[in-house]
Design a protein around this motif. Structure first.
Motif, PDB file in Angstrom:
ATOM      1  N   LEU A 106       0.818  -1.214   0.000  1.00 37.50           N
ATOM      2  CA  LEU A 106       0.000   0.000   0.000  1.00 37.50           C
ATOM      3  C   LEU A 106       0.852   1.264   0.000  1.00 37.50           C
ATOM      4  O   LEU A 106       0.399   2.332  -0.431  1.00 37.50           O
ATOM      5  CB  LEU A 106      -0.917   0.025   1.225  1.00 37.50           C
ATOM      6  CG  LEU A 106      -1.990  -1.058   1.311  1.00 37.50           C
ATOM      7  CD1 LEU A 106      -2.656  -1.040   2.686  1.00 37.50           C
ATOM      8  CD2 LEU A 106      -3.039  -0.872   0.213  1.00 37.50           C
ATOM      9  N   LEU A 107       2.098   1.152   0.436  1.00 40.69           N
ATOM     10  CA  LEU A 107       2.973   2.320   0.514  1.00 40.69           C
ATOM     11  C   LEU A 107       3.322   2.872  -0.862  1.00 40.69           C
ATOM     12  O   LEU A 107       3.779   4.013  -0.977  1.00 40.69           O
ATOM     13  CB  LEU A 107       4.249   1.977   1.282  1.00 40.69           C
ATOM     14  CG  LEU A 107       4.046   1.618   2.752  1.00 40.69           C
ATOM     15  CD1 LEU A 107       5.312   1.017   3.334  1.00 40.69           C
ATOM     16  CD2 LEU A 107       3.614   2.848   3.540  1.00 40.69           C
ATOM     17  N   SER A 108       3.120   2.074  -1.914  1.00 41.43           N
ATOM     18  CA  SER A 108       3.425   2.537  -3.266  1.00 41.43           C
ATOM     19  C   SER A 108       2.296   3.355  -3.885  1.00 41.43           C
ATOM     20  O   SER A 108       2.469   3.943  -4.954  1.00 41.43           O
ATOM     21  CB  SER A 108       3.728   1.340  -4.173  1.00 41.43           C
ATOM     22  OG  SER A 108       2.562   0.534  -4.334  1.00 41.43           O
ATOM     23  N   LEU A 109       1.137   3.420  -3.225  1.00 43.92           N
ATOM     24  CA  LEU A 109      -0.026   4.123  -3.776  1.00 43.92           C
ATOM     25  C   LEU A 109       0.047   5.606  -3.411  1.00 43.92           C
ATOM     26  O   LEU A 109      -0.495   6.049  -2.402  1.00 43.92           O
ATOM     27  CB  LEU A 109      -1.319   3.492  -3.254  1.00 43.92           C
ATOM     28  CG  LEU A 109      -1.547   2.026  -3.643  1.00 43.92           C
ATOM     29  CD1 LEU A 109      -2.799   1.487  -2.967  1.00 43.92           C
ATOM     30  CD2 LEU A 109      -1.642   1.873  -5.161  1.00 43.92           C
ATOM     31  N   GLU A 110       0.724   6.373  -4.236  1.00 45.28           N
ATOM     32  CA  GLU A 110       0.995   7.776  -3.924  1.00 45.28           C
ATOM     33  C   GLU A 110      -0.261   8.643  -3.910  1.00 45.28           C
ATOM     34  O   GLU A 110      -0.266   9.714  -3.292  1.00 45.28           O
ATOM     35  CB  GLU A 110       2.002   8.348  -4.924  1.00 45.28           C
ATOM     36  CG  GLU A 110       3.373   7.670  -4.842  1.00 45.28           C
ATOM     37  CD  GLU A 110       4.366   8.265  -5.814  1.00 45.28           C
ATOM     38  OE1 GLU A 110       3.965   9.181  -6.577  1.00 45.28           O
ATOM     39  OE2 GLU A 110       5.528   7.822  -5.812  1.00 45.28           O
ATOM     40  N   ASN A 111      -1.322   8.212  -4.569  1.00 40.99           N
ATOM     41  CA  ASN A 111      -2.548   9.013  -4.635  1.00 40.99           C
ATOM     42  C   ASN A 111      -3.638   8.526  -3.679  1.00 40.99           C
ATOM     43  O   ASN A 111      -4.759   9.046  -3.710  1.00 40.99           O
ATOM     44  CB  ASN A 111      -3.091   9.040  -6.069  1.00 40.99           C
ATOM     45  CG  ASN A 111      -2.180   9.819  -7.000  1.00 40.99           C
ATOM     46  OD1 ASN A 111      -1.873  10.978  -6.745  1.00 40.99           O
ATOM     47  ND2 ASN A 111      -1.734   9.187  -8.082  1.00 40.99           N
ATOM     48  N   LEU A 112      -3.308   7.539  -2.850  1.00 40.26           N
ATOM     49  CA  LEU A 112      -4.307   7.003  -1.930  1.00 40.26           C
ATOM     50  C   LEU A 112      -4.737   8.074  -0.927  1.00 40.26           C
ATOM     51  O   LEU A 112      -3.904   8.753  -0.318  1.00 40.26           O
ATOM     52  CB  LEU A 112      -3.733   5.799  -1.186  1.00 40.26           C
ATOM     53  CG  LEU A 112      -4.716   4.992  -0.327  1.00 40.26           C
ATOM     54  CD1 LEU A 112      -5.799   4.356  -1.203  1.00 40.26           C
ATOM     55  CD2 LEU A 112      -3.971   3.919   0.464  1.00 40.26           C
ATOM     56  N   GLU A 113      -6.043   8.228  -0.761  1.00 39.56           N
ATOM     57  CA  GLU A 113      -6.587   9.233   0.158  1.00 39.56           C
ATOM     58  C   GLU A 113      -7.369   8.608   1.311  1.00 39.56           C
ATOM     59  O   GLU A 113      -7.337   9.108   2.434  1.00 39.56           O
ATOM     60  CB  GLU A 113      -7.505  10.206  -0.601  1.00 39.56           C
ATOM     61  CG  GLU A 113      -6.787  11.025  -1.655  1.00 39.56           C
ATOM     62  CD  GLU A 113      -7.750  11.893  -2.461  1.00 39.56           C
ATOM     63  OE1 GLU A 113      -8.981  11.781  -2.237  1.00 39.56           O
ATOM     64  OE2 GLU A 113      -7.280  12.668  -3.309  1.00 39.56           O
ATOM     65  N   ASN A 114      -8.092   7.510   1.018  1.00 38.65           N
ATOM     66  CA  ASN A 114      -8.934   6.881   2.031  1.00 38.65           C
ATOM     67  C   ASN A 114      -8.745   5.362   1.995  1.00 38.65           C
ATOM     68  O   ASN A 114      -8.794   4.756   0.921  1.00 38.65           O
ATOM     69  CB  ASN A 114     -10.414   7.201   1.785  1.00 38.65           C
ATOM     70  CG  ASN A 114     -10.692   8.687   1.845  1.00 38.65           C
ATOM     71  OD1 ASN A 114     -10.683   9.293   2.902  1.00 38.65           O
ATOM     72  ND2 ASN A 114     -10.933   9.288   0.684  1.00 38.65           N
TER      73      ASN A 114
END
Length: 416
Positions: A94-102
């Motif tokens: 999950l740390l690679s998801l730079e656009n993750l907000e929620n």
């Protein structure tokens, strides 16, 4: 949720070197079939080309049976991700998801083998601005049927002996009998030391101090500082206390959390009268054993109420989420305690927020100073010290501080 800090070591490798719109689902980077199916369904079932993956901004994979998140970095524009009710051991992709907000993480279970990696990853995400919905829970499936071991140590210095016993403040008759090592130690004691000798507390004065620290006096209302949903659920629960909304709205978040905890406890079979503290306090008073209070009601309330408002709000939100599973969590906690599993208590201590950890550290420092005084006495007396189990587990705990200061802290298996 309250989660711990992580020093991040992360790399990124490009998985798509050449990809066209005709790429089949068999050539996708997802090693987990359930994750691949969830992504394919979100993409409309028309294949998982690089363009398809890039278009996905929201993914509901709750209860999908996912065990691995490998390949999730192929969704570079994913913003909203529901991962609840899956059995995933490694959250680091999950740390690679730079656009993750929620992120809806669901229940995060702490086990005997847990190293906290899930919580560390979630904290790193939270620190980067991701809003995380989830709750930490205990997982301890083994049933312990023998005499309760608790968290128990012995410290000896120049003929002085101090026994340290970690308490659970509530209980039932199933917590007894206690292990023979504990009973033998208490029989040796010349003094009992506890956090507070509840038998000597003036309840009216204590209630007044709590109200003074737990009530807004500057015109602020609880509904001003917490989300509407949390406020409404807390108010609905506390209606069972006979408190109307106007009264509840005067209280600070920490005070409301405590009242909710008391209310949840009333719906279980556990009672404070059966807790370890009261068990030994009553026995001491019956036998004439002197009882020493290591703290005061005022100091404990000050510790409870001193957390920053933001952390108080987080704790209230967590209490509201935990309310329906309070008894189940308490069952597990007491089973962990009976089995004497200090590792889980150490992990629980690390889960506290920064100010809660600081308050715990300060209390343990103060109590350690008093325990050192017991050890420096030349009377040859034995002290039996009963404090909350978290005070005896993990970094900066009382045993940890005593060890740092050169004392030999022994577990029962090392007794001679």
């Amino acid at each position: 949720m309250t989660i711990r800090k992580l020093t991040l070591l992360a790399g990124f490798s490009l998985l798509f070197t050449a990809c066209t719109d005709e790429t089949s689902t068999d050539e996708t980077p997802f090693e987990d079939e359930a994750l691949k199916d969830a992504v394919a369904e979100e993409a409309g079932g028309n294949g998982l080309s690089e363009n398809d993956l890039s278009d996905i901004q929201s993914l509901d994979a709750s209860g999908a049976g996912i065990t691995s998140l490998e390949g999730i970095e192929s969704l570079p524009n994913l913003r909203d991700f529901n991962l609840s009710d899956n059995d995933i051991n490694d959250f680091s992709p999950l740390l690679s998801l730079e656009n993750l907000e929620n992120l809806h993480a669901g229940d995060i279970f702490i086990t005997v083998e847990s190293e906290g990696s899930k919580l560390e990853v979630l904290e790193e995400l939270e620190e980067s601005g991701v809003e995380i919905e989830g709750r930490t829970r205990l997982a301890f499936e083994d049933t312990y049927d023998g005499p309760s071991k608790g968290v128990f140590y012995r410290v000896e210095e120049n003929g002085q002996t101090v026994y340290l016993f970690g308490s659970v403040h509530v209980g039932d008759e199933e917590m007894y009998p206690l292990h023979d090592d504990i009973e033998d130690a208490f029989q040796e004691a010349d003094y009992l030391a506890v956090e507070i000798d509840i038998a000597d507390v003036n309840e009216m004065e204590a209630s007044q101090v709590m109200m003074e620290h737990g009530t807004y006096t500057d015109g602020t209302s609880l509904s001003d500082v917490v989300d509407d949903e949390i406020y409404e659920e807390a108010a609905d629960r506390l209606a069972a206390y006979g408190l109307n909304e106007a009264m509840i709205n005067q209280f600070k978040p920490w005070f409301v959390s405590m009242m909710l905890s008391d209310l949840a406890l009333e719906e279980t079979d556990y009672r404070s009268e059966e807790g370890i503290d009261m068990h030994f306090i009553e026995r001491a008073h019956e036998s004439g054993l002197p009882v020493i209070s290591l703290e005061s009601i005022e100091s404990q309330i000050e510790s409870l109420s001193s957390a920053p408002e933001e952390e108080q709000i987080e704790s209230l939100e967590e209490m509201v989420k935990q309310f329906d599973i309070y008894e189940e969590e308490l069952d597990t906690m007491i089973n962990v305690w009976k089995a004497g599993n200090t590792d889980i208590f150490a992990q629980l201590r690390e889960l506290d927020g920064d100010s809660d950890q600081l308050a715990m550290d300060e209390r343990d420092e103060d109590m350690t100073v008093q325990i050192e005084e017991f050890l420096s006495d030349d009377s040859g007396d034995t002290y039996f010290v009963v404090v909350g189990a978290l005070h005896l587990a993990g970094e900066n705990s009382i045993p940890d501080l005593l060890t740092e200061r050169g004392y030999s802290v022994e577990a029962p298996e090392d007794f001679q």
